[in-house]
Write an enzyme that holds these catalytic residues in place. Structure first.
Site, PDB file in Angstrom:
ATOM      1  CE  LYS A 130      -3.937  -1.717   2.793  1.00 45.59           C
ATOM      2  NZ  LYS A 130      -5.028  -1.526   1.853  1.00 45.59           N
TER       3      LYS A 130
ATOM      4  NE  ARG B 177     -11.333  -9.562  -1.524  1.00 45.55           N
ATOM      5  CZ  ARG B 177     -11.724  -8.661  -2.429  1.00 45.55           C
ATOM      6  NH1 ARG B 177     -12.167  -9.056  -3.603  1.00 45.55           N
ATOM      7  NH2 ARG B 177     -11.675  -7.373  -2.167  1.00 45.55           N
TER       8      ARG B 177
HETATM    9  N1  BES Z   1      -8.184  -3.625   4.635  1.00 48.25           N
HETATM   10  C1  BES Z   1      -8.348  -3.249   3.286  1.00 48.25           C
HETATM   11  C2  BES Z   1      -9.641  -2.498   3.008  1.00 48.25           C
HETATM   12  C3  BES Z   1      -9.830  -1.171   3.660  1.00 48.25           C
HETATM   13  C4  BES Z   1      -9.054  -0.088   3.295  1.00 48.25           C
HETATM   14  C5  BES Z   1     -10.859  -1.015   4.563  1.00 48.25           C
HETATM   15  C6  BES Z   1      -9.282   1.114   3.893  1.00 48.25           C
HETATM   16  C7  BES Z   1     -11.084   0.185   5.167  1.00 48.25           C
HETATM   17  C8  BES Z   1     -10.287   1.255   4.827  1.00 48.25           C
HETATM   18  C9  BES Z   1      -8.377  -4.493   2.397  1.00 48.25           C
HETATM   19  O1  BES Z   1      -7.561  -5.526   2.808  1.00 48.25           O
HETATM   20  C10 BES Z   1      -7.889  -4.041   1.056  1.00 48.25           C
HETATM   21  O2  BES Z   1      -6.778  -3.629   0.976  1.00 48.25           O
HETATM   22  N2  BES Z   1      -8.773  -4.115   0.052  1.00 48.25           N
HETATM   23  C11 BES Z   1      -8.457  -3.697  -1.254  1.00 48.25           C
HETATM   24  C12 BES Z   1      -8.959  -4.737  -2.225  1.00 48.25           C
HETATM   25  C13 BES Z   1      -8.460  -4.567  -3.627  1.00 48.25           C
HETATM   26  C14 BES Z   1      -6.992  -4.856  -3.709  1.00 48.25           C
HETATM   27  C15 BES Z   1      -9.247  -5.504  -4.523  1.00 48.25           C
HETATM   28  C16 BES Z   1      -9.131  -2.354  -1.517  1.00 48.25           C
HETATM   29  O3  BES Z   1     -10.272  -2.162  -1.086  1.00 48.25           O
HETATM   30  O4  BES Z   1      -8.501  -1.501  -2.124  1.00 48.25           O
HETATM   31 MN    MN Z   2      -5.545  -5.357   2.138  1.00 51.20          MN
END
Ligand code: BES
Ligand code: MN
Ligand code: ZN
Length: 463
Positions: free
Chosen positions: A240, A314
């Protein structure tokens, strides 16, 4: 220190909660000195404002609190809790007793919450709410304590809350209520056929694990809560950017909600057989990290193609859900800070939820409004299943389009659920960006109270 007291007789300062339009008539009824004071400070009755009024001697005589008449009754009852942080130390009571004081009492307690283990304690005396006989202060206190427990877990930084720390917290909770507790840690996950929890968590210095506890009468209806326990989400090899990683200590917010809700179910002794599953991992980066393009085998047998290691939640949930589904619970609910897309759609204060049962969903929506723990339903939209198609595996864990990110994540999870009679999934933010009444800035165990009250209504009243 408790900030609630049940005692009708005790001397306490009255609070007049009123709408702006009622202010002129209250002003006329005030003693002349108080009226002069209000006029001289040019008090404007705007929603959320309060005024401390002196009596003849100059001591505090009463409090005026202005409500938003455009808000629903539960919102107004909840908003009164803000006074816990606004008022000077002392004992207070609300003038009108016909309002929903139980909700106000809960909001009062959750408003007063502060996260301060890393700071020298101030030990400030609190504003105490005096409740009349007949309001269940004990229940409000137990629910608020469960929320504080969840918030503490979310607010605790990842250096002090690893998968191991999450296990300790869950173990203590289980032991407080004589629940039976088990964990599967590290390579034992492979032997136990939980390969995706292992794959996501194996790059961390702290071993991944599945936390599993059960409580209550074995013969009672089975309710299973599953919470995403990513104690820190770097994104993995799909790392990230800095701003997106900053708050990722809260990526175990789903686990915090599951544990807080479990605490409520146990403390209120609901007639259910409760099972709580928390896959606890750190999504870290090292030579043994899982990779984009990897194909993982899941507990359920489906092969899963990895499109992005940042969609880790997930994966761990899928194995936990598949395991939970094997004993065909009456109700299975998961909680997860799963997608940024849910926050884009509904913002930080309104969690998205999905349910396989329309009557259940309607009940949840309605209860959410009634107790001011609101949610909004999104669909398991079957036509989008094709967005999860993979060229090499049974399924891909992410969409091949930029659309409907929260829906496709929910559809992926649903693939691992077959036998649960009702399945619901909550996509949470688990954080209050800036303080609101009853909701201090920081971690929030969103929907814990909502799911507890839903279970209570379904199973206490039926059983
Ligand atoms: N934990 C994050 C989602 C998240 C980010 C929740 C910010 C609340 C606030 C999750 O693991 C994630 O990174 N999801 C990605 C999925 C994508 C790579 C398909 C997202 O939502 O960007
Ligand atoms: Mn994530
Ligand atoms: Zn995550």
């Amino acid at each position: 220190m408790s900030t609630l007291i049940v005692d009708d007789a005790r001397a306490s300062t009255p609070i007049h909660a009123l709408s702006a339009s009622d202010w002129p008539s209250l002003l006329q009824r005030l003693a002349p000195s108080a009226r002069r004071f209000a006029e001289s400070v040019q008090f404007e009755p705007k929603p959320g404002r309060h005024l401390l009024l002196p009596g003849e001697t100059g001591a505090l005589e009463c409090v005026v609190f202005v409500e938003d008449s455009g808000k629903s009754a539960p919102e107004r009852a909840f908003a009164r809790g803000a006074l816990a942080s606004l008022l000077p130390p002392g004992d207070y009571r609300f003038e009108r007793a016909e309002d929903d004081l139980a909700l106000t009492a809960f909001a009062w307690l959750t408003d007063a919450y502060r996260f301060e283990p890393y700071r020298a304690k101030e030990n400030k005396p609190a504003a105490v709410l005096v409740l009349p006989e007949g309001v269940d202060a004990g229940r409000a206190e137990r629910l608020a304590r469960a929320i504080a427990f969840g918030r503490d877990l979310i607010n605790t930084p990842a250096n002090d809350l690893s998968p191991d720390g999450l296990e300790t917290a869950a173990r203590e909770l289980a032991s407080d209520f004589d629940a039976s507790f088990a964990t599967t840690v590290g390579d034992a996950l492979l032997a136990a056929n939980l390969p995706m929890i292992h794959a996501v968590g194996r790059a961390s210095a702290t071993a991944p694990r599945l936390i599993d506890f059960s409580w209550g009468d074995r013969a009672a209806p089975k309710v299973t809560l599953v919470g995403k326990g990513v104690t820190f989400d770097t994104g993995g090899l799909n790392i990230k950017p800095d701003a997106a990683m900053l708050l990722m200590k809260k990526d175990m917010g789903g686990a915090a909600t599951a544990l807080a809700a479990a605490r409520m179910v146990m403390s209120e002794n609901l007639p259910v057989r409760l099972r709580v599953l928390v896959p606890a991992v750190e999504n870290a980066i090292s030579g043994c990290a899982f990779r984009p393009g990897d194909v993982l085998r899941s507990r359920k047998g489906l092969s899963v193609e990895i499109g992005n290691t940042d969609a880790e939640g997930r994966l761990i949930l899928a194995d936990a859900l598949a395991l939970a589904d094997e004993d065909a619970p009456e109700l299975m609910v998961d909680f997860a800070t799963l997608t940024g897309a849910a926050r884009v759609a509904l913002g930080p204060d309104l969690p998205a939820f999905y349910a396989t049962d329309d009557a259940f969903a309607a009940e949840v929506m309605e209860l959410g409004v009634r107790i001011n723990d609101p949610v909004w339903r999104l669909p398991f939209w079957a036509p989008y299943e094709e967005m999860l198609a993979s060229r090499v595996a049974d399924v891909s864990h992410i969409s091949n389009t930029p659309f409907a990110g929260s829906v496709t994540a929910a559809l992926f999870l649903k693939r691992f659920v077959e036998k649960a009679r009702i399945y619901a999934h909550f996509d949470l933010f688990a954080w209050t960006p800036s303080a609101r009444p009853g909701r201090p800035q920081g971690g929030e165990a969103q929907v814990a109270r909502l799911i507890f009250e839903t279970i209570e209504r379904r199973f206490r009243e039926a059983g």
